[in-house]
Write a protein that holds these residues in place. Structure first.
Motif, short mmCIF file in Angstrom:
data_model
loop_
_atom_site.label_atom_id
_atom_site.label_comp_id
_atom_site.label_asym_id
_atom_site.label_seq_id
_atom_site.Cartn_x
_atom_site.Cartn_y
_atom_site.Cartn_z
N GLU A 89 0.83 -1.21 0.00
CA GLU A 89 0.00 0.00 0.00
C GLU A 89 0.86 1.25 0.00
O GLU A 89 0.49 2.29 0.55
N ASP A 90 2.06 1.14 -0.58
CA ASP A 90 2.96 2.27 -0.51
C ASP A 90 2.52 3.41 -1.43
O ASP A 90 1.88 3.20 -2.45
N GLU A 91 2.85 4.61 -0.99
CA GLU A 91 2.60 5.77 -1.83
C GLU A 91 3.90 6.55 -1.94
O GLU A 91 4.91 6.16 -1.36
N HIS A 92 3.85 7.64 -2.68
CA HIS A 92 5.06 8.37 -2.99
C HIS A 92 5.85 8.77 -1.74
O HIS A 92 7.04 8.52 -1.63
N CYS A 100 6.03 7.60 1.18
CA CYS A 100 6.58 6.53 2.01
C CYS A 100 8.08 6.40 1.81
O CYS A 100 8.81 5.95 2.69
N SER A 108 -0.70 5.10 5.44
CA SER A 108 -1.90 4.70 4.71
C SER A 108 -2.83 3.80 5.52
O SER A 108 -3.62 3.07 4.96
N ARG A 111 -6.51 4.29 4.83
CA ARG A 111 -6.94 3.77 3.54
C ARG A 111 -7.14 2.25 3.62
O ARG A 111 -8.03 1.69 3.00
#
Lengths: 330, 274
Positions: free
Chosen positions: A299-302, A304, A324, A327
């Motif tokens: 569930e990584d995003e930028h 992170c 996250s 989410r």
């Protein structure tokens, strides 16, 4: 806090290797309340044993510790164990803190009768007047931890006992001084399921009857669920998530915790394949700029990759270090 | 699943001397059948004789009495040269990945060793091709070939062990506690790998474990062993949903369960005698 027994504040442990300082434990905060069993889970190499060992000062000589380990004594005084001289710390280990090690095979002295090994603790800390009194106490306790015919077994050597029996001796040794805190480092990993269940039950009972708190270090989620009141999930030397046991199992928030829980094969559910956490644990010493888990995270995003997540309150005593988690809530 | 019997044991017994003129009977009059293409699990506490039984089935030790059949041939009667072709068809993956790989050999040499011993490949180039193929099979990168065992994690080492066991295209893979020493997340990866290999290559697998939840995931049939004897055999679903033997029930009740997963049964405080 009134009912806190031990508090680890921003504990950092690093080991020097080839002139480099490699951080093993990175700013860990743990609170052990009185009378509770706290679980510390994570994969091998995540620093859970080092955290526990730092409490008793049992780290290798190359290790450096910073941060605070605050011991709240019954009379209200607070001591920082990290600043304690070795002889003072030795007086704590035994009467105040007991430890059960992972391998009952290698942590008992093979040349000494088991009864004498258990009695040694009492004699060193001068808690009994003489050997006879110590022996009497030891035999009573050996019976209590489930060793049959304790009078006879007192004179046995470790090799004459089975793994489960040896672990019972270790438990007897750890609790004979009636410590306030019991540290159990993977106490059942080397044992069979049936013996494991007995040993866990025994630890639970001992904690109840001696009003002990305990730190239970394990990589087995089943053990945590069986015995602990609250749990800390550790990864790469950091606490990723902490919550009461029922909370964590019903509502795991961190992707790592979810991954750990879903990779356990379960009886009753028969999936074609198990869910896994992709990749491997990164090598020690390779420090990530962002979240330690980001390269394996689903569930990584930028951000992170560039920012460290701070611990966030998810309600009901549930804390998680992840951007996250909201989410991921189902 | 075909109903062809790959391996069977007929009343095998093995005992070890205890010193004082007594003998410890490790495997007592055990008979079992294993079908081609199935995964058969041997479960039981440590010391119940599951590893000894596996060694007897592979003829790594000789039985005191009884016979072992592999693919219809009585391999317990064979010796030396006559036994060699059967060795090739049975391979083993060990418990401790660290101590079962030679620390002074690189990965290429470790995996190529069985190929070279058996003169499978005609040239060095062909051997290298096969080694790469095997690495690919166990999901390891080609660039690891020149590395040494200490440069790998436990899970990766176990993959290397599996690649080595598969090098000779065996019919039977014996996994002796192969995932017990691994962390849960790595254990799940290796279990998935074994399950996929079994499906893709049509392997038969004898899976020895004390972990009942692992067995539930991977096995088709289960043999429960206790004190050298098999006390219950059956399909996985039957054993787990309606165990008939008391010992099986006791084993099942001892598994620590994650919350919300079935009810707790008190395992009792006593010690099971052997």
């Amino acid at each position: 806090m009134k009912d806190t027994l031990l508090e680890l504040k921003d504990l950092t442990v690093s080991v020097r290797q080839e002139k480099k300082e490699i951080p093993i434990v990175k700013g860990v905060d743990i609170v052990i309340p009185k009378g509770q069993i706290v679980g510390l889970v994570g994969e091998s190499g995540c620093g859970k044993s080092m955290t526990a060992r730092s409490i008793m000062g049992l780290l290798p000589p190359s290790a450096g510790v910073s941060g605070q380990i605050l011991w709240h004594d019954t009379d209200g005084t607070v001591t920082d164990l990290t600043g304690l001289r070795e002889n003072k710390l030795r007086k704590m280990c035994g009467p105040k803190i007991g430890m059960i090690f992972q391998e009952p095979m290698t942590s008992l002295n093979p040349m000494m009768r088991i009864g004498d090994q258990v009695a040694e603790v009492l004699l060193i800390h001068k808690l009994v007047k003489n050997r006879a009194e110590a022996a009497e106490k030891v035999i009573r306790l050996l019976g209590e931890v489930g060793i049959s015919d304790p009078g006879l077994r007192y004179r046995s050597y470790p090799h004459e006992l089975s793994g489960g029996m040896r672990q019972r001796v270790m438990i007897a040794m750890a609790v004979i001084c009636e410590p306030d805190l019991l540290i159990a480092d993977e106490p059942t990993t080397a044992l069979d399921v049936t013996v494991e269940a007995q040993i866990l039950k025994l630890i639970r009972r001992m904690c109840g009857s001696y009003h002990m708190s305990a730190i239970m270090i394990t990589h087995n989620m089943g053990v945590v669920s069986e015995i602990c009141d609250s749990v800390y999930v550790m990864y790469m030397g950091r606490i990723m998530e902490r919550a009461a046991v029922s909370q964590l199992f019903e509502r795991p928030l961190h992707p790592y915790t979810k991954g750990l829980l879903s990779s356990i094969p379960r009886i009753g559910a028969n999936p074609e394949y198990l869910e896994t956490i992709p990749g491997n644990i990164p090598e020690l010493g390779k420090e990530a700029v962002g979240c330690d888990f980001c390269i394996r995270c689903s569930e990584d995003e930028h951000r992170c990759f560039f920012e460290h997540p701070q611990e966030e309150d998810a309600g009901e005593g549930h804390f998680v270090s992840c951007f996250s988690w909201k989410r991921g809530e189902r | 699943m075909s109903e062809q019997i790959l391996l069977s044991a007929d009343k095998v017994t093995k005992s070890f001397p205890l010193g004082n003129r007594k003998r410890h009977i490790a495997v007592n009059n055990v008979s079992l059948e294993m079908y081609r293409g199935e995964t058969l699990a041997l479960v039981g506490e440590s010391g119940c004789g599951k590893s000894t039984l596996a060694k007897l089935l592979m003829r790594l030790t000789d039985a005191d009495s009884g016979r072992v059949f592999f693919d219809g041939t009585d391999i317990s009667a064979l010796s030396g040269r006559a036994l060699r072709p059967y060795r090739r068809k049975m391979q083993m993956v060990f418990q401790d990945p660290a101590s079962s790989l030679n620390p002074r050999m690189n990965i290429r040499d470790i995996i190529a060793e069985p190929l070279e011993v058996w003169h499978i490949c005609k040239s060095r180039k062909e051997t290298d091709e096969r080694v790469k193929e095997l690495l690919d099979l166990v999901e390891l990168k080609e660039s690891y070939l020149s590395r040494f065992p200490h440069q790998f994690s436990g899970g990766q080492k176990q993959r290397i062990g599996i690649a080595r066991a598969l090098a000779l295209n065996p019919d039977l893979l014996v996994c002796d506690e192969s995932v017990s020493a691994l962390d849960v997340s790595v254990q799940a990866q290796i279990l998935n790998l074994l399950k996929r290999l079994k499906k893709d290559l049509g392997l038969s697998c004898l899976f020895i474990s004390h972990d009942l939840s692992v067995v539930n995931f991977i096995a088709d049939r289960v043999c429960v062993m206790r004190a050298g004897e098999i006390c219950e055999t059956g399909d996985v679903s039957a054993i787990y949903s309606s165990p008939t033997h008391d010992y099986t029930k006791y084993l099942l009740s001892s598994i620590p369960r994650t919350r919300g997963m079935g009810n707790q049964v008190d395992p009792g405080d006593g010690v099971m005698g052997s």
